[in-house]
Design an enzyme around this catalytic site. Structure first.
Site, short mmCIF file in Angstrom:
data_model
loop_
_atom_site.label_atom_id
_atom_site.label_comp_id
_atom_site.label_asym_id
_atom_site.label_seq_id
_atom_site.Cartn_x
_atom_site.Cartn_y
_atom_site.Cartn_z
NE ARG A 1 -4.28 -1.76 1.71
CZ ARG A 1 -5.30 -2.03 2.49
NH1 ARG A 1 -5.27 -1.64 3.75
NH2 ARG A 1 -6.34 -2.67 2.05
CE LYS B 1 -21.47 -18.39 3.44
NZ LYS B 1 -21.78 -17.96 4.81
N GLY C 1 -9.69 -9.09 -2.47
CA GLY C 1 -8.56 -9.79 -1.84
C GLY C 1 -8.26 -11.17 -2.40
N GLY D 1 -13.43 -3.40 -0.27
CA GLY D 1 -14.80 -2.89 -0.15
C GLY D 1 -15.14 -1.84 -1.18
#
Length: 399
Positions: free
Chosen positions: A38, A199, A356, A379
């Site tokens: 990062r 999912k 990720g 996110g």
């Protein structure tokens, strides 16, 4: 063509105090940074502003401190890691507003770099408190946001400051926005999206948005089992959200209406247990044994995806095809990643991936560098793919 966002090309930073929001939420162990990815992403912006004679004041959050300063969430050790990556001294001050911060900034020379303490030590950060924003704004002349990964949050340093000072996108943010526009904003068609992962429930909004945006939706991972089950197929002991069968059918109906083709696996690699090098074999999806589970897609399905990749111009990818962390159930994800990378290198495909697990899978296949763009933002990338407005991005738009 006018750019939708202001970038550093539109800013005169010489002699100015530049409040630069970066993502320094890096993993640490015993006070040492263990992964500098990062920091490396924002190094270009830091150096450019310093080289142009700006005073670089770094703003960042770290961890999830509970209601005030605590040693474990201090950014102090991160200042050293930033200095190592950019090869220049980086000052540190143990507050982000107030007299201590103002005094330290007051002594800065053009080209100096200073990291302020964790912005989340003040409750005003996450509340986007106007009084806190006001205090921060006093410390700078220009605001630059280079933290796309925090752009889905309307916090003081990601959104509030952009309304108080002239606001610009840093280079990492600019690259991210350009890549995302290429992928879904105004893409070369046909466009396909790969959506994998465990999912359906976590990606309902994503699937709902994509059927109206892409020409082909390729579904993999555990969520494909739910779609197969919804078609009346037996999935044995596979991970499957049976209660979402009707939701899966409604997504298929919405895709038909939008003329979006859905591609599901036709064969699968199955085993009785999920463990490394477990005995596995390939079956058609119509014949999954009751005591076995689907852990990857099979060779016919890989060939079908490869065939789609050869027909399209743009690919957006979020989520792996199988239990890729556990060999041999990484075969399909790695094969498809290599195929997409090869077409990208040949100039035939624009490929944008994020999330990720996806980044980990592309790294495992050793092709992350060959994709057009790989987003490290979890996110924010997902919310952008879901078609949501990201406050930190909206605040940078040219009005």
């Amino acid at each position: 063509m006018t750019k939708p966002f202001r970038t550093l090309d539109d800013a005169d930073v010489s002699g100015k105090r530049v409040l630069l929001r970066v993502d320094l939420n890096v993993p640490t162990e015993n006070g040492r940074v263990t992964d500098k990815t990062r920091i490396e992403r924002v190094a270009e912006t830091i150096k450019e502003i310093a080289d142009k004679g700006g005073k670089v004041i770094l703003l960042a959050h770290f961890g999830r401190p509970k209601g005030g300063p605590d040693e474990a969430n201090s950014l102090r050790p991160v200042a050293e890691a930033v200095a190592e990556v950019i090869g220049r001294p980086v000052g540190f001050v143990g507050d982000c507003i107030g007299e201590m911060a103002a005094d330290a900034i007051g002594t800065m020379k053009n080209g100096d770099i200073l990291l302020l303490e964790n912005t989340r030590f003040d409750k005003g950060e996450e509340k986007n408190d106007p009084a806190y924003v006001e205090e921060l704004a006093k410390l700078g002349d220009i605001y630059v946001n280079d933290a796309f990964s925090a752009a889905h949050r309307a916090h003081a340093t990601t959104e509030g400051l952009a309304h108080k000072l002239p606001a610009h996108a840093g280079r990492a943010m600019q690259k991210e926005l350009e890549a995302l526009t290429l992928a879904l904003g105004n893409p070369a068609r046909p466009v396909a999206a790969i959506v994998g992962g465990a999912k359906v429930s976590t990606k309902l909004e994503l699937l709902g948005n994509l059927v109206n945006k892409v020409d082909i939706l390729i579904i993999g991972g555990g969520m494909a089992n739910t779609f197969l089950f919804a078609e009346g197929k037996g999935v044995g002991k596979s991970l499957c959200e049976k209660e979402l069968a009707s939701t899966a059918r409604s997504i298929v109906a919405a895709a038909e209406k939008a003329k979006c083709r859905i591609l599901l696996p036709v064969d699968a690699t199955v085993a009785t247990e999920l463990k490394a090098h477990a005995p596995a074999h390939v079956v058609d999806v119509d014949h999954v044994p009751e005591n076995e589970m689907i852990l990857d897609i099979g060779p016919k399905s890989v060939a079908a995806v490869a065939d789609v990749l050869n027909q399209i111009k743009t690919l957006v990818w979020n989520g792996p095809f199988g239990a890729f962390e556990t060999p041999p159930f990484d075969v399909a994800t790695v094969a498809i990643a290599k195929a997409a990378a090869s077409l990208t290198k040949q100039g035939k495909l624009t490929s944008v991936a994020g999330g990720g697990d996806t980044v980990a899978a592309l790294n495992e296949a050793k092709v992350a560098d060959d994709f057009t763009y790989v987003s490290a933002a979890g996110g924010a990338f997902l919310e952008w793919m879901e078609g949501k407005v990201l406050p930190g991005v909206e605040a940078l738009r040219v009005k």
